[in-house]
Design a protein around this motif. Structure first.
Motif, PDB file in Angstrom:
ATOM      1  N   GLY A  45       0.825  -1.196   0.000  1.00  0.00           N
ATOM      2  CA  GLY A  45       0.000   0.000   0.000  1.00  0.00           C
ATOM      3  C   GLY A  45       0.863   1.251   0.000  1.00  0.00           C
ATOM      4  O   GLY A  45       1.049   1.888   1.034  1.00  0.00           O
ATOM      5  N   LEU A  46       1.420   1.612  -1.130  1.00  0.00           N
ATOM      6  CA  LEU A  46       2.377   2.708  -1.206  1.00  0.00           C
ATOM      7  C   LEU A  46       1.783   4.013  -0.688  1.00  0.00           C
ATOM      8  O   LEU A  46       0.630   4.351  -0.958  1.00  0.00           O
ATOM      9  CB  LEU A  46       2.832   2.900  -2.656  1.00  0.00           C
ATOM     10  N   GLN A  51       4.511   6.473  -3.891  1.00  0.00           N
ATOM     11  CA  GLN A  51       3.845   6.365  -5.187  1.00  0.00           C
ATOM     12  C   GLN A  51       4.465   7.341  -6.187  1.00  0.00           C
ATOM     13  O   GLN A  51       4.602   7.035  -7.374  1.00  0.00           O
ATOM     14  CB  GLN A  51       2.352   6.649  -5.034  1.00  0.00           C
ATOM     15  N   THR A  52       4.851   8.518  -5.703  1.00  0.00           N
ATOM     16  CA  THR A  52       5.528   9.486  -6.562  1.00  0.00           C
ATOM     17  C   THR A  52       6.850   8.920  -7.073  1.00  0.00           C
ATOM     18  O   THR A  52       7.185   9.050  -8.261  1.00  0.00           O
ATOM     19  CB  THR A  52       5.791  10.789  -5.795  1.00  0.00           C
ATOM     20  N   ASP A 181      17.866   5.222  -8.692  1.00  0.00           N
ATOM     21  CA  ASP A 181      17.196   6.495  -8.406  1.00  0.00           C
ATOM     22  C   ASP A 181      15.908   6.251  -7.625  1.00  0.00           C
ATOM     23  O   ASP A 181      15.564   7.025  -6.724  1.00  0.00           O
ATOM     24  CB  ASP A 181      16.886   7.238  -9.705  1.00  0.00           C
ATOM     25  N   PHE A 182      15.203   5.182  -7.987  1.00  0.00           N
ATOM     26  CA  PHE A 182      13.974   4.830  -7.271  1.00  0.00           C
ATOM     27  C   PHE A 182      14.285   4.484  -5.813  1.00  0.00           C
ATOM     28  O   PHE A 182      13.599   4.933  -4.893  1.00  0.00           O
ATOM     29  CB  PHE A 182      13.310   3.637  -7.974  1.00  0.00           C
ATOM     30  N   ASN A 183      15.329   3.711  -5.604  1.00  0.00           N
ATOM     31  CA  ASN A 183      15.728   3.327  -4.257  1.00  0.00           C
ATOM     32  C   ASN A 183      16.149   4.554  -3.458  1.00  0.00           C
ATOM     33  O   ASN A 183      15.819   4.688  -2.278  1.00  0.00           O
ATOM     34  CB  ASN A 183      16.867   2.319  -4.323  1.00  0.00           C
ATOM     35  N   SER A 184      16.902   5.446  -4.110  1.00  0.00           N
ATOM     36  CA  SER A 184      17.333   6.679  -3.451  1.00  0.00           C
ATOM     37  C   SER A 184      16.137   7.548  -3.098  1.00  0.00           C
ATOM     38  O   SER A 184      16.101   8.174  -2.028  1.00  0.00           O
ATOM     39  CB  SER A 184      18.294   7.439  -4.367  1.00  0.00           C
ATOM     40  N   ILE A 189      12.444   9.544   1.706  1.00  0.00           N
ATOM     41  CA  ILE A 189      11.093   9.801   2.233  1.00  0.00           C
ATOM     42  C   ILE A 189      11.104  10.035   3.738  1.00  0.00           C
ATOM     43  O   ILE A 189      10.491  10.994   4.218  1.00  0.00           O
ATOM     44  CB  ILE A 189      10.139   8.659   1.847  1.00  0.00           C
ATOM     45  N   PRO A 190      11.756   9.191   4.561  1.00  0.00           N
ATOM     46  CA  PRO A 190      11.770   9.445   6.012  1.00  0.00           C
ATOM     47  C   PRO A 190      12.351  10.812   6.356  1.00  0.00           C
ATOM     48  O   PRO A 190      11.855  11.489   7.247  1.00  0.00           O
ATOM     49  CB  PRO A 190      12.646   8.312   6.557  1.00  0.00           C
ATOM     50  N   THR A 191      13.384  11.234   5.641  1.00  0.00           N
ATOM     51  CA  THR A 191      13.990  12.546   5.885  1.00  0.00           C
ATOM     52  C   THR A 191      13.021  13.658   5.556  1.00  0.00           C
ATOM     53  O   THR A 191      12.919  14.656   6.275  1.00  0.00           O
ATOM     54  CB  THR A 191      15.266  12.706   5.041  1.00  0.00           C
ATOM     55  N   GLN A 192      12.282  13.474   4.478  1.00  0.00           N
ATOM     56  CA  GLN A 192      11.301  14.483   4.080  1.00  0.00           C
ATOM     57  C   GLN A 192      10.174  14.584   5.099  1.00  0.00           C
ATOM     58  O   GLN A 192       9.586  15.640   5.294  1.00  0.00           O
ATOM     59  CB  GLN A 192      10.744  14.150   2.699  1.00  0.00           C
ATOM     60  N   ARG A 193       9.855  13.458   5.758  1.00  0.00           N
ATOM     61  CA  ARG A 193       8.820  13.476   6.792  1.00  0.00           C
ATOM     62  C   ARG A 193       9.314  14.153   8.058  1.00  0.00           C
ATOM     63  O   ARG A 193       8.567  14.835   8.755  1.00  0.00           O
ATOM     64  CB  ARG A 193       8.386  12.045   7.122  1.00  0.00           C
TER      65      ARG A 193
END
Length: 231
Positions: A45-46, A51-52, A181-184, A189-193
């Protein structure tokens, strides 16, 4: 997230190698891996951020897939053009051999129609050397044309194979880069949160440490009013 990334990387690697169905032996393999990726994504459940990242990855791999398809098509078209040019050269030689054999047949038929023995022998002796030359020339040309035909086919197949191999290798590198790039993107994401949360926490702390001006101005007046009256 790591499992999802591993599945993506596996699918990308295998799909990149067998991206051209007509050159792959197991056409269904990339489909199975693609279903694995979809199943993993649906099962987790992305989040909107993930999803982006997935959308960016899909767009990138789609672009690389189109580029690979165009490149392999160009390899096929180049091979077809070379085969066409080689066929024209070979056909020109074959047509020349046909003309020479036809001349040989006409010479033989001309002598064969003579009923007088003396005339027949004279015709045969006169055209004998010329007929042998035509036969020898035609035979040599036929051997060269046959050898050239095999050589051209081998060369064209090698050039086409190298062309396609180069295109697939480039697409593989690009696809792996897209997966990285997808993995990066997922790792960020956690940093952005944390950044919005930290800003919100700092804002609350700042509000607690600041005293409103109205309260500061009222403190002396309140203390003054509490003092007893004296004569």
């Amino acid at each position: 997230m790591q499992l999802f990334t591993r599945v993506i990387l596996l699918a990308v690697t295998v799909f990149s190698v067998s991206a051209v169905p007509r050159f792959g032996e197991d056409v269904g393999l990339e489909q199975v891996l693609f279903r694995m990726v979809l199943g993993e994504a649906e099962g987790r459940g992305l989040t909107p951020a993930a999803q982006t990242c997935a959308d960016i990855y899909v767009n990138a791999t789609g672009k690389y897939g189109d580029k690979l398809a165009n490149a392999t098509t160009a390899c096929e078209e180049a091979a077809d053009r070379t085969n066409g040019a080689n066929t024209q050269v070979t056909n020109a030689t074959i047509n020349q051999i046909r003309v020479q054999l036809l001349t040989l047949e006409q010479n033989l038929q001309l002598c064969r129609n003579e009923t007088d023995s003396a005339v027949f022998l004279n015709c045969t002796v006169t055209s004998f050397d010329k007929n042998l030359q035509l036969l020898d020339t035609s035979n040599s040309q036929a051997y060269r044309a046959k050898s050239q035909f095999v050589s051209n086919a081998t060369q064209v197949n090698a050039e086409k194979s190298n062309c396609i191999s180069s295109a697939v290798s480039e697409a593989k590198v690009q696809s792996i880069q897209a997966a990285n790039d997808f993995n990066s993107c997922l790792d960020k994401i956690p940093t952005q949160r944390e950044v919005p949360q930290q800003k919100e926490q700092q804002k609350k702390e700042l509000q607690l440490t600041q005293v409103p001006k109205e309260q500061v101005s009222q403190i002396p007046q309140q203390k003054f009013e509490d003092l007893p009256l004296t004569n």
